[in-house]
Design a protein around this motif. Sequence first.
Motif, mmCIF file in Angstrom:
data_model
loop_
_atom_site.group_PDB
_atom_site.id
_atom_site.type_symbol
_atom_site.label_atom_id
_atom_site.label_comp_id
_atom_site.label_asym_id
_atom_site.label_seq_id
_atom_site.Cartn_x
_atom_site.Cartn_y
_atom_site.Cartn_z
ATOM 1 N N LYS A 1 3.847 1.440 -1.420
ATOM 2 C CA LYS A 1 4.441 1.517 -2.759
ATOM 3 C C LYS A 1 3.451 2.067 -3.781
ATOM 4 O O LYS A 1 3.855 2.643 -4.790
ATOM 5 N N ARG A 2 2.153 1.912 -3.523
ATOM 6 C CA ARG A 2 1.133 2.377 -4.459
ATOM 7 C C ARG A 2 0.722 3.837 -4.222
ATOM 8 O O ARG A 2 -0.113 4.366 -4.950
ATOM 9 N N SER B 1 0.830 -1.206 0.000
ATOM 10 C CA SER B 1 0.000 0.000 0.000
ATOM 11 C C SER B 1 0.865 1.257 0.000
ATOM 12 O O SER B 1 0.490 2.270 -0.586
ATOM 13 N N ASP C 1 0.509 7.835 -4.315
ATOM 14 C CA ASP C 1 0.895 8.832 -5.309
ATOM 15 C C ASP C 1 1.977 9.731 -4.716
ATOM 16 O O ASP C 1 2.312 9.634 -3.528
#
Length: 168
Positions: free
Chosen positions: A91-92, A89, A94
Amino acid sequence: MALPHWTPDNLLPPGRHPADLSDIYERFVWDAPHRNERENLFGALGGYLGVVMRMIPAGRAWISGGFTTRMDGVPRDIDVLLLPDDWGSLKRLDSVARAEIYGLLTLRGVIVEQPVMYLDQVQPVGGLLDGFLCRPGDEETWAETWSAVRGPHGTVEGLVKGFAEVTW
């Protein structure tokens, strides 16, 4: 989940001890010297963890440093290690959210523009906390670091301390 009592060396017994904020207050503020200074640090910790829990949906925080001992000296900050349950989460995120996460961490060797300056270290909450992020697989290394007892001349050989773990 009360934290264990102090050892004769004024440390928590070795290991990771589950705690909530009331347990941390009871042991590290109420039952320790320099209560006024520790109150300020505890307030910073509560605010910090509130922001962390908003940004990282689930995880743990390991609380350590001089704040988690009953030594005579005034603790200058609290050491906090963040262990997210879902590394993916993070790494994802923005770029805006990622920048907010970086704002929660202690950064070393920072170059800032306008005005241009070099800073040895930037700490969250006005320097009252050192915040770190544990990558998956690095837990054992951090546990050793968090268990080390530091004195004025570095690590004290033969002494090991425990630390608190807050889960959300």
